[in-house]
Design a protein around this motif. Structure first.
Motif, short mmCIF file in Angstrom:
data_model
loop_
_atom_site.label_atom_id
_atom_site.label_comp_id
_atom_site.label_asym_id
_atom_site.label_seq_id
_atom_site.Cartn_x
_atom_site.Cartn_y
_atom_site.Cartn_z
N UNK A 207 0.71 -1.27 -0.03
CA UNK A 207 -0.03 0.02 0.08
C UNK A 207 0.91 1.26 0.09
N UNK A 208 2.05 1.20 0.87
CA UNK A 208 2.84 2.35 0.57
C UNK A 208 3.29 2.58 -0.79
N UNK A 209 3.85 1.53 -1.47
CA UNK A 209 4.15 1.69 -2.77
C UNK A 209 2.97 2.44 -3.46
N UNK A 210 1.89 2.02 -3.62
CA UNK A 210 0.71 2.36 -4.44
C UNK A 210 0.73 3.86 -3.94
N UNK A 211 0.57 4.29 -2.64
CA UNK A 211 0.42 5.64 -2.26
C UNK A 211 1.41 6.49 -2.42
N UNK A 212 2.72 5.97 -2.64
CA UNK A 212 3.93 6.69 -3.10
C UNK A 212 3.46 7.08 -4.57
N UNK B 222 3.78 10.93 -6.02
CA UNK B 222 4.78 11.42 -7.01
C UNK B 222 4.21 11.80 -8.23
N UNK B 223 2.91 11.39 -8.37
CA UNK B 223 1.98 11.76 -9.53
C UNK B 223 1.74 13.31 -9.26
N UNK B 224 1.17 13.56 -8.01
CA UNK B 224 1.08 14.99 -7.49
C UNK B 224 1.99 15.92 -7.74
N UNK B 225 3.29 15.35 -7.19
CA UNK B 225 4.35 16.25 -7.32
C UNK B 225 4.53 16.77 -8.71
N UNK B 226 4.53 15.66 -9.71
CA UNK B 226 4.65 15.84 -11.18
C UNK B 226 3.59 17.10 -11.74
N UNK B 227 2.30 17.06 -11.00
CA UNK B 227 1.33 17.82 -11.67
C UNK B 227 1.74 19.33 -11.16
N UNK C 157 -7.79 15.71 -12.48
CA UNK C 157 -6.93 14.37 -12.18
C UNK C 157 -6.48 14.60 -10.77
N UNK C 158 -6.11 15.52 -10.28
CA UNK C 158 -5.52 15.89 -8.96
C UNK C 158 -6.66 15.29 -7.87
N UNK C 159 -7.95 15.93 -7.87
CA UNK C 159 -9.13 15.67 -7.09
C UNK C 159 -9.34 14.14 -6.97
N UNK C 160 -9.32 13.70 -8.12
CA UNK C 160 -9.70 12.19 -8.18
C UNK C 160 -8.75 11.24 -7.33
N UNK C 161 -7.82 11.85 -6.98
CA UNK C 161 -6.64 10.82 -6.22
C UNK C 161 -7.22 10.37 -4.81
N UNK C 162 -8.21 11.14 -4.44
CA UNK C 162 -8.57 10.77 -3.00
C UNK C 162 -9.32 9.67 -2.81
N UNK C 163 -10.13 9.31 -3.75
CA UNK C 163 -10.85 8.12 -3.87
C UNK C 163 -10.05 6.87 -4.05
N UNK C 164 -8.97 7.19 -5.20
CA UNK C 164 -8.08 5.96 -5.30
C UNK C 164 -7.19 5.46 -4.28
#
Ligand code: ADP
Ligand code: ASP
Ligand code: MG
Length: 440
Positions: A87-92, A96-101, A113-120
């Motif tokens: 799970x830590x790998x997934x969350x990281x 990382x994607x958010x930092x790229x954004x 795309x950013x606000x969709x990450x919470x439910x994922x």
């Protein structure tokens, strides 16, 4: 099969996730819709806002802080080492994607795309938590079936077809978990069903599978008869009709997304509101029964703009109203309340993004006055407009300045437009006199 939706607070802590596990683990097949953990979507929106205003450092700071919070929760939630690492790998990956954004130029697509990450994040974590607790479940990715059309309405044909495909391909388990709120738009970009949209996801899926019931699990024991954030002594309502619930949700009762009952009312699929922290409490049942008449509940919708359009000479000429409404249609702005007199019409909107353009058009043929910071207070109850006690409303509100009133638009709703500063006083007074039986 039932659809059960759990909101932000319900998945917002390890303790509450454990409550959710106990509620859903009853050996019956079900679809579970999850929101983001409470607070996450707000932070993601503010990160997007920072990007829009070139505040990259602030955005990155928030991302790092949130990343740390998630790691702390994962350490408490997942004691199983391999699940914890996975799970830590997934969350990281997500952080990382958010930092790229933050290095990209702002656009609405990027924000979505950013606000969709919470439910994922929440669904992946919760699915792994169930695995740790030996509860078998599987994830159904909402982005593989949830979709809106070019009017931002759910594309039911597509959703049904793709939901069935995704569901039929998934392993046969009791608990299917999916993300609330997020979807694709008609071009396949990531989008969402607007804030609070996980309720809507649940009823859309409920309609698609012709669910036996949709349950919305939240942090309060059902729909209360007034807004508990502003009024003391509010009480849960045990039964409410689709019509009443739709009016309340539309006019501000935050417990439900405005469109929640729309997908299920035609098929009379009941919606039940329940408290994750107190599962024994009855909650609220929404169906097509109309139990009693009179005022059942009060809600308030803030940030309303009132527009008065004066045109003495032309008002009664036919075509005038069409001309006015066409302007709102062109700017995709919906009107909530309308009143008319011989010389003017007053109406309200809650989306003022195109206000300037609308005013420029209106001013070509009328004199326009605008009042911002208004609140709609909405009283709802079956056949409320015919009820013999309804006259008391005007006595109760003697000292509140009412800017507009809408009576008779439907039999179940009376709406008042007041100054936002008078909201708490008005809600409190209505509560005392209508529900606490204080005599005048
Ligand atoms: P969730 O995250 O579970 O979707 P929400 O915050 O969207 O929860 O909705 C639940 C909240 O709605 C309650 O905590 C309460 O403060 C607020 N609320 C506003 N009006 C009402 C009402 N009439 N009845 C119950 N709750 C209401
Ligand atoms: N997470 C989304 C929001 O905060 C959707 C939801 O909670 O229903 O608006
Ligand atoms: Mg909500």
């Amino acid at each position: 099969m039932k659809v059960l939706k759990f909101g932000g607070t319900s998945v917002g802590s390890v303790e509450n996730m454990c409550n959710v596990k106990n509620i859903i683990n009853d050996g019956r097949k079900k679809i579970v819709v999850l929101s983001a953990m409470s607070g996450t979507t707000n932070i993601l929106v503010s990160i997007a806002n920072n990007i829009a205003h070139d505040m990259t450092n602030e955005a990155i700071e928030k991302i790092n802080k949130l990343h740390e919070t998630y790691f702390n929760t994962i350490d408490k939630l997942l004691l199983d080492e391999s699940l914890n690492i996975d799970v830590k790998n997934y969350v990281t990956g997500i952080f990382n994607f958010l930092v790229e954004c933050t290095y990209q130029e702002y656009s609405l697509h990027l924000e979505n795309k950013i606000v969709a990450q919470g439910e994922l994040l929440s669904t992946y974590m919760f699915n792994s938590y169930l695995a740790q607790e030996d509860v078998t479940s599987t994830l159904l990715p909402a982005l593989n079936f949830m979709r809106i059309d070019n009017h931002k309405e759910p594309d039911m044909f597509y959703i049904k077809q793709d939901f069935e495909a995704v569901f039929n391909e998934a392993p046969d388990v009791d608990i299917y978990i999916t993300q609330g709120f997020i979807c694709l738009d008609e071009e396949g970009n990531i989008s969402n069903l607007q804030r609070g949209g996980s309720d809507y996801t649940a009823t859309i899926i409920g309609a698609v599978i012709k669910a036996e019931e949709v349950e919305i699990w939240t942090d309060i024991d059902g729909m209360h008869n007034n807004d508990p954030r502003y009024v003391e002594n509010t009480k849960p309502i045990s039964n409410i009709s689709f019509d009443e619930a739709a009016e309340l949700a539309y006019f501000g009762a935050k417990i439900l997304h405005p469109q929640t009952v729309t997908p299920v009312r035609a098929d009379n699929i009941p919606v039940r509101l329940k408290n994750t922290m107190d599962p024994e409490a009855y909650g609220t049942l929404i169906n097509d029964d109309h139990t009693e008449n009179g005022v059942k509940a009060i809600a308030a919708k803030d940030n309303i703009t009132a527009i008065k359009i004066k045109s003495g000479r032309m008002l009664l000429a036919h075509g005038f109203l069409r001309k006015v409404f066409e302007i709102f249609e062109v700017y995709e702005t919906s009107i909530d309340m309308i009143t008319t007199s011989e010389v003017a019409i007053s109406l309200t909107i809650d989306d003022d993004r195109n206000l300037d353009k609308i005013l420029t058009e209106l001013e070509k043929f009328s004199v326009v006055e605008v009042d911002k910071n208004q609140t709609i207070v909405c009283l709802v109850g079956h056949s409320i407009v015919n009820h013999h006690e309804t006259y008391r409303l005007f006595q109760i509100l003697q000292d509140v300045k009412i800017r507009m009133i809408s009576y008779g638009g439907s039999r179940n709703n009376i709406s008042l437009l007041i100054n936002a500063n008078d909201k708490i006083k008005t809600l409190g007074k209505l509560n005392d006199y209508l529900f606490e039986l204080v005599t005048l």
